[in-house]
Write an enzyme that holds these catalytic residues in place. Structure first.
Site, PDB file in Angstrom:
ATOM      1  N   LYS A  10      37.126   6.320  41.051  1.00  0.00           N
ATOM      2  CA  LYS A  10      38.347   6.142  40.275  1.00  0.00           C
ATOM      3  C   LYS A  10      38.867   4.706  40.428  1.00  0.00           C
ATOM      4  O   LYS A  10      38.441   3.976  41.336  1.00  0.00           O
ATOM      5  CB  LYS A  10      39.383   7.168  40.742  1.00  0.00           C
ATOM      6  CG  LYS A  10      38.984   8.646  40.487  1.00  0.00           C
ATOM      7  CD  LYS A  10      40.093   9.572  41.005  1.00  0.00           C
ATOM      8  CE  LYS A  10      39.828  11.037  40.733  1.00  0.00           C
ATOM      9  NZ  LYS A  10      40.929  11.897  41.247  1.00  0.00           N
ATOM     10  N   THR A  97      41.209  17.853  47.878  1.00  0.00           N
ATOM     11  CA  THR A  97      41.940  17.148  46.814  1.00  0.00           C
ATOM     12  C   THR A  97      43.098  16.315  47.380  1.00  0.00           C
ATOM     13  O   THR A  97      43.273  15.154  47.022  1.00  0.00           O
ATOM     14  CB  THR A  97      42.494  18.182  45.816  1.00  0.00           C
ATOM     15  OG1 THR A  97      41.421  19.024  45.382  1.00  0.00           O
ATOM     16  CG2 THR A  97      43.128  17.507  44.624  1.00  0.00           C
ATOM     17  N   ARG A 108      37.906  11.005  50.860  1.00  0.00           N
ATOM     18  CA  ARG A 108      39.321  11.067  50.485  1.00  0.00           C
ATOM     19  C   ARG A 108      40.236  10.961  51.698  1.00  0.00           C
ATOM     20  O   ARG A 108      41.293  10.325  51.642  1.00  0.00           O
ATOM     21  CB  ARG A 108      39.600  12.366  49.720  1.00  0.00           C
ATOM     22  CG  ARG A 108      39.051  12.333  48.298  1.00  0.00           C
ATOM     23  CD  ARG A 108      39.134  13.687  47.636  1.00  0.00           C
ATOM     24  NE  ARG A 108      38.922  13.637  46.203  1.00  0.00           N
ATOM     25  CZ  ARG A 108      38.866  14.708  45.422  1.00  0.00           C
ATOM     26  NH1 ARG A 108      39.006  15.914  45.947  1.00  0.00           N
ATOM     27  NH2 ARG A 108      38.675  14.584  44.122  1.00  0.00           N
ATOM     28  N   ASN A 122      43.012   9.684  45.161  1.00  0.00           N
ATOM     29  CA  ASN A 122      42.008  10.084  46.146  1.00  0.00           C
ATOM     30  C   ASN A 122      40.636   9.452  45.896  1.00  0.00           C
ATOM     31  O   ASN A 122      39.626   9.986  46.300  1.00  0.00           O
ATOM     32  CB  ASN A 122      41.936  11.615  46.239  1.00  0.00           C
ATOM     33  CG  ASN A 122      41.807  12.261  44.867  1.00  0.00           C
ATOM     34  OD1 ASN A 122      41.479  11.584  43.900  1.00  0.00           O
ATOM     35  ND2 ASN A 122      42.035  13.555  44.789  1.00  0.00           N
ATOM     36  N   HIS A 125      36.218  11.286  42.149  1.00  0.00           N
ATOM     37  CA  HIS A 125      36.175  12.614  41.540  1.00  0.00           C
ATOM     38  C   HIS A 125      34.784  13.202  41.772  1.00  0.00           C
ATOM     39  O   HIS A 125      33.792  12.488  41.719  1.00  0.00           O
ATOM     40  CB  HIS A 125      36.419  12.530  40.031  1.00  0.00           C
ATOM     41  CG  HIS A 125      36.042  13.786  39.304  1.00  0.00           C
ATOM     42  ND1 HIS A 125      36.881  14.882  39.251  1.00  0.00           N
ATOM     43  CD2 HIS A 125      34.905  14.159  38.661  1.00  0.00           C
ATOM     44  CE1 HIS A 125      36.274  15.855  38.586  1.00  0.00           C
ATOM     45  NE2 HIS A 125      35.065  15.440  38.217  1.00  0.00           N
TER      46      HIS A 125
HETATM   47  N1  UDP Z   1      46.030  15.990  41.556  1.00  0.00           N
HETATM   48  C1  UDP Z   1      47.306  15.575  41.960  1.00  0.00           C
HETATM   49  N2  UDP Z   1      48.164  16.511  42.471  1.00  0.00           N
HETATM   50  C2  UDP Z   1      47.830  17.827  42.596  1.00  0.00           C
HETATM   51  C3  UDP Z   1      46.550  18.231  42.178  1.00  0.00           C
HETATM   52  C4  UDP Z   1      45.676  17.297  41.676  1.00  0.00           C
HETATM   53  O1  UDP Z   1      47.631  14.393  41.871  1.00  0.00           O
HETATM   54  O2  UDP Z   1      48.655  18.623  43.076  1.00  0.00           O
HETATM   55  C5  UDP Z   1      45.094  14.982  40.987  1.00  0.00           C
HETATM   56  C6  UDP Z   1      44.121  14.452  42.025  1.00  0.00           C
HETATM   57  O3  UDP Z   1      43.869  13.069  41.737  1.00  0.00           O
HETATM   58  C7  UDP Z   1      42.904  15.311  41.760  1.00  0.00           C
HETATM   59  C8  UDP Z   1      42.957  15.492  40.260  1.00  0.00           C
HETATM   60  O4  UDP Z   1      44.341  15.591  39.962  1.00  0.00           O
HETATM   61  O5  UDP Z   1      41.716  14.691  42.201  1.00  0.00           O
HETATM   62  C9  UDP Z   1      42.207  16.699  39.743  1.00  0.00           C
HETATM   63  O6  UDP Z   1      42.688  17.852  40.372  1.00  0.00           O
HETATM   64  P1  UDP Z   1      41.729  19.044  40.795  1.00  0.00           P
HETATM   65  O7  UDP Z   1      42.602  20.203  41.124  1.00  0.00           O
HETATM   66  O8  UDP Z   1      40.680  19.236  39.758  1.00  0.00           O
HETATM   67  O9  UDP Z   1      41.109  18.518  42.185  1.00  0.00           O
HETATM   68  P2  UDP Z   1      39.664  17.885  42.519  1.00  0.00           P
HETATM   69  O10 UDP Z   1      38.633  18.699  41.800  1.00  0.00           O
HETATM   70  O11 UDP Z   1      39.701  16.437  42.081  1.00  0.00           O
HETATM   71  O12 UDP Z   1      39.549  18.001  44.016  1.00  0.00           O
HETATM   72 MG    MG Z   2      38.528  19.232  39.811  1.00  0.00          MG
END
Ligand code: UDP
Ligand code: MG
Length: 167
Positions: A10, A97, A108, A122, A125
């Site tokens: 990212k 996450t 992360r 983080n 992705h």
């Molecule tokens: N994210 C955030 N706050 C939250 C959940 C997600 O800022 O409470 C952001 C974070 O950058 C995350 C992205 O949204 O990587 C996508 O969320 P997802 O739940 O798909 O998590 P990931 O698959 O990236 O672990």
């Molecule tokens: Mg995701």
């Protein structure tokens, strides 16, 4: 069984100069990189990528984040990792996450932060399951950008196709 995972470094990962570091960490998986490119992320692409979060209060900020508007780096690096259990192996190294909750030795946990706007920056992705990986890989890459045949393709002849070639 071989499986593919989409990885995005990212804009914060790029701004923090973490590309080499992240690729080195991911090489611990012994997976194969079968695609890699830099992408300028349109609003439409960012919204489609995070479509599952469109009702969240942080969605607009998240779209700006992926587009690089928060980091003065309007690009991401997109890669496809391929091999046995690719998604599980990548997610383990990437960590949870929320960077505050992620294992501190994960990518992360080492490099992520939570902004004052509440977005988890983080740095990376990774797809969370095989279905999501297929959707995301088809969204970010064309078949010819991937050096193995991951999903069925078809041939299409387009007459009016305009593209840039070297002058
Ligand atoms: N994210 C955030 N706050 C939250 C959940 C997600 O800022 O409470 C952001 C974070 O950058 C995350 C992205 O949204 O990587 C996508 O969320 P997802 O739940 O798909 O998590 P990931 O698959 O990236 O672990
Ligand atoms: Mg995701």
């Amino acid at each position: 069984m071989s499986q593919a995972a989409l990885i995005l470094i990212k804009p914060d990962g790029l701004k923090k100069s973490l590309t080499g570091n992240i690729l080195t960490r991911l090489s611990e998986t012994k997976l194969e990189i079968v695609a890699a490119k830099m992408v300028r992320v349109s609003e439409a692409l960012a919204k489609e990528h995070y479509v599952h979060l469109q009702d969240k209060p942080f969605f607009d900020e998240l779209v700006k984040y992926l587009q690089g508007e928060l980091h003065d780096r309007k690009k991401v690096m997109a890669l496809v990792y391929w091999g046995n259990d690719a998604i599980k192996k990548c997610r383990e190294l990437v960590g949870s996450t929320n960077p505050e909750e992620a294992d501190p030795t994960s990518i992360r946990g080492s490099y992520g932060r939570i902004t004052t706007h509440g977005v988890y920056e983080n740095v990376i992705h990774v797809s969370s399951d095989a279905l999501e990986a297929e959707r995301e890989i088809k969204l970010w890459l064309d078949p010819e950008e991937i050096i193995v045949d991951l999903y069925p393709t078809k041939e299409m002849v387009t007459k009016e196709h305009k593209k840039k070639v070297w002058a």
